[in-house]
Motif scaffolding. Sequence first.
Motif, mmCIF file in Angstrom:
data_model
loop_
_atom_site.group_PDB
_atom_site.id
_atom_site.type_symbol
_atom_site.label_atom_id
_atom_site.label_comp_id
_atom_site.label_asym_id
_atom_site.label_seq_id
_atom_site.Cartn_x
_atom_site.Cartn_y
_atom_site.Cartn_z
ATOM 1 N N GLN A 1 4.678 1.669 31.688
ATOM 2 C CA GLN A 1 4.700 2.231 30.340
ATOM 3 C C GLN A 1 4.357 3.714 30.332
ATOM 4 O OE1 GLN A 1 5.561 0.363 27.750
ATOM 5 N NE2 GLN A 1 5.583 -1.606 28.765
ATOM 6 N N LEU B 1 5.768 -4.899 27.431
ATOM 7 C CA LEU B 1 5.356 -4.192 26.222
ATOM 8 C C LEU B 1 4.465 -5.076 25.362
ATOM 9 C CD1 LEU B 1 5.518 -1.945 24.055
ATOM 10 C CD2 LEU B 1 7.648 -3.002 23.270
ATOM 11 N N HIS C 1 11.101 -7.148 27.828
ATOM 12 C CA HIS C 1 10.191 -6.792 26.731
ATOM 13 C C HIS C 1 8.806 -7.397 26.914
ATOM 14 C CE1 HIS C 1 13.805 -5.361 24.839
ATOM 15 N NE2 HIS C 1 14.306 -6.563 24.718
ATOM 16 N N SER D 1 4.127 1.864 21.700
ATOM 17 C CA SER D 1 2.951 1.527 22.499
ATOM 18 C C SER D 1 1.857 2.573 22.325
ATOM 19 C CB SER D 1 3.329 1.385 23.980
ATOM 20 O OG SER D 1 3.971 2.537 24.452
ATOM 21 N N LEU E 1 9.613 -1.086 14.858
ATOM 22 C CA LEU E 1 10.546 -1.624 15.845
ATOM 23 C C LEU E 1 11.966 -1.391 15.351
ATOM 24 C CD1 LEU E 1 8.745 -5.023 16.516
ATOM 25 C CD2 LEU E 1 8.778 -3.034 18.018
ATOM 26 N N TRP F 1 11.535 4.788 21.425
ATOM 27 C CA TRP F 1 10.850 3.847 20.534
ATOM 28 C C TRP F 1 9.759 3.067 21.263
ATOM 29 C CZ3 TRP F 1 10.478 -1.398 21.198
ATOM 30 C CH2 TRP F 1 11.321 -1.982 22.140
ATOM 31 N N ARG F 2 10.021 2.682 22.499
ATOM 32 C CA ARG F 2 9.034 1.890 23.242
ATOM 33 C C ARG F 2 7.777 2.712 23.512
ATOM 34 N NH1 ARG F 2 10.193 -2.637 26.359
ATOM 35 N NH2 ARG F 2 12.398 -2.134 26.177
ATOM 36 N N GLU F 3 7.959 3.949 23.954
ATOM 37 C CA GLU F 3 6.805 4.814 24.224
ATOM 38 C C GLU F 3 6.061 5.150 22.934
ATOM 39 O OE1 GLU F 3 9.711 5.143 27.484
ATOM 40 O OE2 GLU F 3 9.877 5.321 25.306
ATOM 41 N N ASN G 1 17.167 -3.039 19.205
ATOM 42 C CA ASN G 1 16.467 -2.858 20.468
ATOM 43 C C ASN G 1 15.754 -4.112 20.944
ATOM 44 O OD1 ASN G 1 16.256 0.163 19.144
ATOM 45 N ND2 ASN G 1 16.479 0.213 21.360
ATOM 46 N N LEU G 2 15.486 -5.028 20.033
ATOM 47 C CA LEU G 2 14.760 -6.248 20.380
ATOM 48 C C LEU G 2 15.470 -7.452 19.786
ATOM 49 C CD1 LEU G 2 11.066 -5.141 19.751
ATOM 50 C CD2 LEU G 2 12.045 -5.742 21.954
#
Length: 822
Positions: A777, A269, A266, A697, A350, A692-694, A354-355
């Motif tokens: 990313q 990110l 992570h 960001s 978030l 979610w990450r894309e 996932n984190l």
Amino acid sequence: MLRQLTRSLFHRAGSSTLIILMLAFAIGANTAIYSVAKAVIFAPLPFPRPDRLALIFESEGGRFTPGVPMISVRPGTFQDWHDQSQSFESMAAVQNMRATIMDADRASVTDGFRVGEGFFETLGVPARWGRYFTPSDYAPGGGPVVILADRFWRSRYNADPGIIGREIVLNGASNRVVGVMPPGFLPTISGNDPQYWVPLRWDPATKYSFVVWGFAVYARLKDGVTLAQATAEMEGVTAHMRAAHPNDYGLRAAIAPLDQYLFASHERLFALLLVAVGLVLLIACANVANLLLARAFERQREFAVRSALGASRVTILRQVLSESLVIALIGGLLGAALSPLLTRPALALLPPGNLPRLDRVEIDGNVLVFTTLISVLAGLLFGVFPAIRAGRGDLSLALRTGGRGSSLGKRERWLSDVLIVAEIAFSLVLLVGGGLLAQTFLKLIRTDPGFRPQQTVAVRLSIPSYRYGDYENGGKNVPRQQLYDRLDQSIGSIPSVREAGLTLKLPLRQFWNPDGVSIEGRAPVTGRNGSPAVSKRFGLPIHGAVNLQTVSPGYLGAIGTPIIRGRAFDDRDRANARMVAVVNEAFVRKFFPNEDPIERRIVVDRTSFAPRMTIVGVVGDARLDGMDQNALPEVFTAMAQLPSSDAWLVARAKGDVDSIGIALQKVVHDIDPEIGIVELTTMTSVMENSLWRERLSALLVGLFAALAALIATGGLYAVISHAVERRTQELGVRVALGASAVRIAQMVLVHGMRVTTIGTAIGALLMAPARRLLARQIYQTSDLPWMIAAVTCFLFILTLLSCWVPLRRALAVDPITALRTE
């Protein structure tokens, strides 16, 4: 002094408010992002000497790579590591488990760990209440005991301090609570922290097994032993084990520092987000400095009068610097007040699960101190140049012209232009980065996932072993098989369900878990060492790797994966019939590029069993673990022939999706209220959450980029406007001497275009290091030149808009009025 500062700030309330708000939002955003990053990434693990802690996995390459799924450990491997390695102070095996807890007539599911002897001692954190497990808890015949996590203790038992010694029911059996661990005791990479721990008592039949998987190993390095030394020693242990068990060892040991395992995937990110929000702060600082500089120029007459009345240059400098510091401190305090409000939407973006450690996010004293320091340093940075400028200059000229020189001095113009150039350069970096991230997100959201997520609901079940027996990998598992038949029939009979089925794993919710595949009648292929690749346990030639998936007949239709060739599973594929398989197109491309795979026989090597199957159908490719990952070879088996330990119910609705979810839960409850429902979701949500990450960001960097462009445009407008205002007399003289409107427009526009050109050129150069940060990313970096060109054009358009109002003002200068003011 204080009264004079207050009067000065109120006299220029508009510009002071603008500066304070700009600072507050920039500092508040930085504090919010830093607070989340601190909790998730930077905060130390809650263990003594956390740098000595590691997780050990089995691995093909013997090396830990952040973000790459690791292979679990077999009991026999752990026992050999434990007995033969000398680099570790202690070592303990851990196994995930899921407990069913009955609430009245409803089952709830809670995740926990089975932990081997020495686990708590390895981590080194004392229990908050009660005690650890003792050797007697691990002895044969030891009573069922449990240790609770702080969050579970609070949410389920209302933080009752009398919980120690009480009996609670897990999986249908009473367990005596012997301890409660402190908050945040054991973070996990996904954020689904264990809520309880029970002793891992080895079954004599599996203690030294090399066919049972599913364990992780926590270890603490001895003092003075480096990770490299421990890795080298484990290589020797592996070589010894391979010689002793030639049919069981093809893997090596991979040692992952615990903090890197939890957080390293992570870091990129949050590094991206911190850089983006940091650039916004720098742009805001540069803009504020420009505004304060312009304000100092406007006050030249005031400073000249005060100097003529006896005020020293030091006194004037101190006043201007004090005003800057006060504005910065107010902006910092307001930013600190805004940061909790800005943290909430950041956390909402978030997804939980996932984190790690999202529940530990808070605005603490250290962050507030950090914010205050930023404010003070920013105030000094903003104020020092205006203060120096205010304390010097031609006082007689200022008194004569009222602080309105005929033109900007070279030094003044140079400093102002440098600040604008920096703003434009940073804005280009943010806009290009945000554009590439948004482009990546849009490409991925439009990518075909290989199934139809619309109108599809999935319910994840936890099948209690105390009611359906311990699961045997590859065995008959008759109670589960009968249960799945009942579930399949019941959900298929719901009127609002179009198609329904069961599956072990969902698309986009599984990682690549390869098993060797052998194709009947095909010669062995050459392995890495030059010899034929052969399964050590079964002696089968290995032609490659596949992902094995278990589904019921209705699943492929319910999920919307098309049948390309042959047939799907049906009622013919029962437990006593020949074992059949359906494969995906990626499997055909890899293993049968020029052949028809239908009726070909394959064997999948699952270590503990090797099912021999006949291919009866080919289906489309569904992505396993990410929209940005290519489809991988997959083999589907019939649920009736190879039942799974747990299952997902998947149903495609005719109408309202919400009502389908309720109906599915009711079916499960009616069949057996002790079956736990772990999760209820739609496949549309599954697809969205996989990105979610894309999405995060792209959204945050895009938002920061838009804010940066707005600030930079405002700063450019202020600079051009101020330059035109100070050159009113000059422009009037030029008009009086016959200068055309085109010439006047050229004078105004050249200034804006020059700083924009320099700023975009520097920004393009800064994209070289930024590209490395964006590399993992974004979908592809080949679009970078086009994106830079597009953003450059956009910034020039903003420059023209910023110059428009000052240009109109310049063209409207009355020569007579301008000469009269001279």
